[in-house]
Design a protein around this motif. Structure first.
Motif, PDB file in Angstrom:
ATOM      1  N   GLN A  67       0.830  -1.210   0.000  1.00 29.53           N
ATOM      2  CA  GLN A  67       0.000   0.000   0.000  1.00 29.53           C
ATOM      3  C   GLN A  67       0.862   1.256   0.000  1.00 29.53           C
ATOM      4  O   GLN A  67       0.558   2.221  -0.706  1.00 29.53           O
ATOM      5  N   ILE A  68       1.942   1.244   0.744  1.00 27.65           N
ATOM      6  CA  ILE A  68       2.839   2.400   0.782  1.00 27.65           C
ATOM      7  C   ILE A  68       3.513   2.579  -0.571  1.00 27.65           C
ATOM      8  O   ILE A  68       3.609   3.696  -1.085  1.00 27.65           O
ATOM      9  N   VAL A  69       3.973   1.476  -1.163  1.00 26.81           N
ATOM     10  CA  VAL A  69       4.619   1.539  -2.475  1.00 26.81           C
ATOM     11  C   VAL A  69       3.661   2.105  -3.511  1.00 26.81           C
ATOM     12  O   VAL A  69       4.016   2.990  -4.293  1.00 26.81           O
ATOM     13  N   HIS A  70       2.412   1.617  -3.527  1.00 35.80           N
ATOM     14  CA  HIS A  70       1.428   2.110  -4.492  1.00 35.80           C
ATOM     15  C   HIS A  70       1.135   3.592  -4.279  1.00 35.80           C
ATOM     16  O   HIS A  70       1.021   4.353  -5.241  1.00 35.80           O
ATOM     17  N   ALA A  71       1.026   4.005  -3.021  1.00 34.27           N
ATOM     18  CA  ALA A  71       0.756   5.416  -2.736  1.00 34.27           C
ATOM     19  C   ALA A  71       1.924   6.302  -3.189  1.00 34.27           C
ATOM     20  O   ALA A  71       1.717   7.329  -3.851  1.00 34.27           O
ATOM     21  N   VAL A  72       3.145   5.905  -2.853  1.00 35.13           N
ATOM     22  CA  VAL A  72       4.313   6.701  -3.226  1.00 35.13           C
ATOM     23  C   VAL A  72       4.472   6.751  -4.742  1.00 35.13           C
ATOM     24  O   VAL A  72       4.679   7.827  -5.324  1.00 35.13           O
ATOM     25  N   THR A  73       4.362   5.596  -5.417  1.00 31.52           N
ATOM     26  CA  THR A  73       4.522   5.596  -6.874  1.00 31.52           C
ATOM     27  C   THR A  73       3.395   6.374  -7.540  1.00 31.52           C
ATOM     28  O   THR A  73       3.626   7.063  -8.531  1.00 31.52           O
ATOM     29  N   GLY A  74       2.180   6.294  -6.988  1.00 32.92           N
ATOM     30  CA  GLY A  74       1.071   7.069  -7.550  1.00 32.92           C
ATOM     31  C   GLY A  74       1.329   8.557  -7.489  1.00 32.92           C
ATOM     32  O   GLY A  74       1.147   9.285  -8.473  1.00 32.92           O
ATOM     33  N   VAL A  75       1.784   9.028  -6.332  1.00 34.41           N
ATOM     34  CA  VAL A  75       2.088  10.449  -6.169  1.00 34.41           C
ATOM     35  C   VAL A  75       3.237  10.866  -7.094  1.00 34.41           C
ATOM     36  O   VAL A  75       3.181  11.927  -7.728  1.00 34.41           O
ATOM     37  N   LEU A  76       4.278  10.029  -7.208  1.00 29.53           N
ATOM     38  CA  LEU A  76       5.404  10.364  -8.071  1.00 29.53           C
ATOM     39  C   LEU A  76       5.003  10.384  -9.542  1.00 29.53           C
ATOM     40  O   LEU A  76       5.463  11.244 -10.309  1.00 29.53           O
ATOM     41  N   TYR A 188      -5.351   4.292  -6.585  1.00 31.53           N
ATOM     42  CA  TYR A 188      -6.530   3.449  -6.377  1.00 31.53           C
ATOM     43  C   TYR A 188      -6.138   2.149  -5.661  1.00 31.53           C
ATOM     44  O   TYR A 188      -6.793   1.718  -4.721  1.00 31.53           O
ATOM     45  N   GLU A 189      -5.052   1.525  -6.122  1.00 32.21           N
ATOM     46  CA  GLU A 189      -4.595   0.278  -5.490  1.00 32.21           C
ATOM     47  C   GLU A 189      -4.152   0.510  -4.047  1.00 32.21           C
ATOM     48  O   GLU A 189      -4.334  -0.353  -3.203  1.00 32.21           O
ATOM     49  N   ALA A 190      -3.586   1.683  -3.762  1.00 29.25           N
ATOM     50  CA  ALA A 190      -3.171   1.979  -2.400  1.00 29.25           C
ATOM     51  C   ALA A 190      -4.375   2.097  -1.476  1.00 29.25           C
ATOM     52  O   ALA A 190      -4.347   1.629  -0.339  1.00 29.25           O
ATOM     53  N   VAL A 191      -5.448   2.725  -1.974  1.00 31.83           N
ATOM     54  CA  VAL A 191      -6.653   2.915  -1.168  1.00 31.83           C
ATOM     55  C   VAL A 191      -7.460   1.620  -1.075  1.00 31.83           C
ATOM     56  O   VAL A 191      -7.949   1.242  -0.007  1.00 31.83           O
ATOM     57  N   ALA A 192      -7.597   0.921  -2.206  1.00 30.26           N
ATOM     58  CA  ALA A 192      -8.417  -0.291  -2.251  1.00 30.26           C
ATOM     59  C   ALA A 192      -7.726  -1.472  -1.562  1.00 30.26           C
ATOM     60  O   ALA A 192      -8.391  -2.375  -1.064  1.00 30.26           O
ATOM     61  N   GLY A 193      -6.371  -1.480  -1.581  1.00 34.67           N
ATOM     62  CA  GLY A 193      -5.600  -2.616  -1.032  1.00 34.67           C
ATOM     63  C   GLY A 193      -5.578  -2.583   0.421  1.00 34.67           C
ATOM     64  O   GLY A 193      -5.564  -3.355   1.252  1.00 34.67           O
TER      65      GLY A 193
END
Length: 193
Positions: A67-76, A188-193
């Motif tokens: 979830q952290i990886v998805h959030a960070v990559t999404g923001v980047l 989306y994956e960060a929030v949904a996961g």
């Protein structure tokens, strides 16, 4: 095992993001002044080093919770899209001409130009993000390095003709849209996961 779908996705994203970059124009300028194969050898070596560093950094991210990886990559990715959309036409940096045109002088000039210009560049950050997202360093690395080499080859050999036919603004917008989609999907994956 190489994932051709990951490799193709990475190739497309990195290729589109690198086309409007100043290094493609620098390759074009070097290619008009020197033997293309000498220029490409130096530029290709520098891009390979950058991709290896980016993939290594991205692989470290895979040790974090997904979830952290998805959030960070999404923001980047969203930040990268914003950078592309807000990018104004940059002046081309002055390129110093090597004193002679030997292989080592010309390829060394190409290597140093790309090594310095691309360090921490958007495509290097994107490659690290993609390596973290897909946890497939070989496929991501191959896709990224092939994309960078393709852009370098186009810039060195036929960049001027390509830029006359395809508006640079269109290429930039397509790359930005792809990055927006990847960023939104990662968030989306960060929030949904």
């Amino acid at each position: 095992m190489i994932s051709f779908s990951v490799m193709a996705l990475v190739f497309g994203v990195v290729f589109l993001a690198e086309l409007p970059d100043k290094t493609a124009l620098a390759g074009l300028v070097l290619g008009t002044r020197y033997r293309a194969s000498y220029v490409f050898a130096g530029v290709a070596a520098a891009f390979a080093l950058h991709v290896a560093l980016a993939v290594a950094a991205g692989s470290v991210f895979t040790l974090l919770p997904q979830q952290i990886v998805h959030a960070v990559t999404g923001v980047l990715f969203l930040g990268g899209a914003a950078v592309l959309l807000m990018k104004k036409g940059e002046d081309e940096d002055e390129i110093r001409k090597p004193a002679n045109q030997s292989f080592w002088k010309v390829s060394g000039a190409g290597f140093m130009l790309i090594l310095v210009a691309e360090f921490g560049d958007l495509t290097q950050i994107m490659t690290a993000n993609l390596a973290a997202r897909y946890d497939d360093p070989l496929s991501v690395g191959l896709g990224a390095v092939l994309a960078l080499w393709a852009v370098a080859g186009l810039g060195i050999v036929g960049g001027k003709a390509l830029m006359k036919r395809v508006p640079l603004g269109l290429v930039t917008k397509v790359a930005a849209v792809l990055m927006l989609l990847l960023g939104a999907w990662s968030l989306y994956e960060a929030v949904a996961g």
